[in-house]
Scaffold this active site. Structure first.
Site, mmCIF file in Angstrom:
data_model
loop_
_atom_site.group_PDB
_atom_site.id
_atom_site.type_symbol
_atom_site.label_atom_id
_atom_site.label_comp_id
_atom_site.label_asym_id
_atom_site.label_seq_id
_atom_site.Cartn_x
_atom_site.Cartn_y
_atom_site.Cartn_z
ATOM 1 C CG HIS A 6 -1.941 0.997 1.340
ATOM 2 N ND1 HIS A 6 -1.672 2.309 1.699
ATOM 3 C CD2 HIS A 6 -3.284 0.928 1.164
ATOM 4 C CE1 HIS A 6 -2.814 2.987 1.723
ATOM 5 N NE2 HIS A 6 -3.800 2.185 1.402
ATOM 6 C CG ASP A 53 0.252 -2.321 6.259
ATOM 7 O OD1 ASP A 53 -0.665 -2.450 7.096
ATOM 8 O OD2 ASP A 53 0.104 -1.701 5.189
ATOM 9 C CD GLN A 83 -6.936 -4.481 3.967
ATOM 10 O OE1 GLN A 83 -7.911 -5.195 4.186
ATOM 11 N NE2 GLN A 83 -7.065 -3.192 3.665
ATOM 12 C CE LYS A 90 -7.504 -0.288 6.012
ATOM 13 N NZ LYS A 90 -8.437 0.222 5.003
ATOM 14 C CB CYS A 131 -3.722 3.278 -1.622
ATOM 15 S SG CYS A 131 -4.841 4.650 -1.270
#
Length: 414
Positions: free
Chosen positions: A131, A208, A211, A234, A372
């Protein structure tokens, strides 16, 4: 699809859980809403909405700056979220920095850890599937300190190229920043194995987890990374919330990123004594109500069970993928063996924005654009895609409605 998988008596009552999300009951353009954009932001259960409402109605005050009852209650809600998040990812609470989200967390590491340490010739290693939030901060820091960016490329199925990964883990690499789960391909990277290999070579790792954390059990101790960042909105929590987990030795060695209130012990014009981590990195008044809501979101998800959520979403993904594979002219991007419930696709001769706009008129919310992830879409050879991303509160009936709407829209655009 003829018939949907039966719910085991040991499974959560998914219909009852879905009913806890008020927004999912609304209509859009006169059609029942089918919300397939949870990779962008998740919907919020009633417990989260109630927690934010209750904070402003009954507890509103600033944190750590008052001895009165309201101040104590606000601090308890804020610090309670830190405790819950630490438990949720199996970390120490004094290693959890509360942030506005993943973007802030990665920038914190970039400017407070990386910039003071990197020098000309050092390498920051990234992957093709990152991202922008895990690309641009490293480009900014590299330009300031003379480091350079290198990239691990992908195989056709959307997984990392293992040979290239092995070749890129050289002594010049000082930091490897990679996503746990791709927001476009759904690829779940083997971060535990990758971080183990990086650590053997003395390479610091940042993962990261935006997700990943909402969709599977995450144990940062087992992963073995140095930094792990994720976003609250999220995770069924409010916007403007998130966290950075970091090894204690890194936090203690890092200077403040922002200056102001709360991140100090003593201020004199001759010099300032900074607070201990994690509060050293939490300058100013935080989103207290948001973190009260995020704490409620963690409670809600733990009540459902992350293993159950992961299994539910795997069932939904299998159903959705199987149906999309039967649509002529549709290309699906990302076929990793370990994949989250994120499906990016394009239909030959149809622009993704046109497709998403017409799907919206059928009540279906999907994301269209570059997500993104410009470098990834360039590698895929497409300008834009549509993305349908699922969560445990979605249903097999919604997938059928989405497929019917997709066939209708495709016929209109043919």
């Amino acid at each position: 699809m003829s018939g949907h998988p039966r719910v085991s008596p040991h499974e959560p009552d998914w219909a009852a859980l879905r009913a806890r999300f008020p927004l999912l009951a609304r209509q859009v353009h006169g059609k029942p809403l089918v919300y397939f954009d949870s990779a962008n932001t998740s919907q919020k259960p009633d417990a989260v909405i109630a927690a934010v409402d209750d904070f402003y109605r009954r507890h509103n005050a600033n944190v750590s700056r008052a001895v009165h009852q309201l101040g104590n209650e606000a601090t308890e809600a804020y610090e309670g979220a830190r405790t819950k998040l630490a438990r949720f990812i199996n970390a120490r609470r004094d290693e959890i920095v509360l942030t506005s989200g993943t973007t802030f967390a990665i920038n914190l590491v970039a400017y407070s850890w990386a910039q003071p340490r990197l020098k000309p010739g050092d390498v920051i290693l990234l992957t093709r599937m990152e991202h922008h939030a895990n690309i641009v901060p490293w480009q900014l820091v590299a330009a300031r300190c003379g480091a350079r960016i290198e990239v691990v490329e992908l195989l056709p199925d959307g997984t990392l190229d293992p040979e290239m990964l092995h070749e890129k883990l050289t002594g010049a690499v000082k930091l490897f920043a990679l996503t746990h789960t791709s927001n476009v391909l759904g690829t779940v990277n083997p971060v535990r194995d990758i971080c183990r290999e990086a650590r053997r070579r003395g390479i610091v790792t940042l993962v990261d987890g935006s997700q990943a954390v909402p969709h599977r059990a995450v144990d940062v101790a087992a992963i073995g990374c140095d930094f792990y960042a994720f976003t609250g909105h999220k995770l069924c929590g409010p916007t403007g919330t998130g966290a950075l987990w970091a090894r204690r030795e890194h936090l203690e060695a890092m200077p403040p990123f922002l200056g102001g209130g709360e991140m100090i012990k003593e201020v004199r014009f001759e010099g300032t004594v900074y607070n201990d981590p994690p509060h050293r990195f939490e300058a100013g008044t935080p989103n207290i109500a948001g973190f009260a809501g995020l704490g409620a979101a963690v409670d809600f998800l733990e009540g459902v069970g992350m293993q159950a959520i992961h299994a539910r979403e795997a069932q939904l993904l299998a159903h959705l993928t199987g149906e999309l594979d039967h649509i002529d002219g549709l290309r699906l991007f990302g076929r990793a063996p370990d994949k989250a419930a994120v499906v990016s696709f394009a239909i030959d001769g149809v622009h993704s924005h046109d497709l998403a706009t017409l799907l919206d008129l059928e009540g279906v919310a999907v994301r269209s654009g570059q997500h993104c992830a410009h470098p990834l879409l360039q590698w895929l050879g497409v300008g834009t895609t549509c993305r349908a991303s699922l969560a445990f509160y979605n249903t097999h009936e919604e997938i059928d409605a989405f497929i019917a709407a997709l066939r209708k829209v495709r016929a209109l655009l043919a």
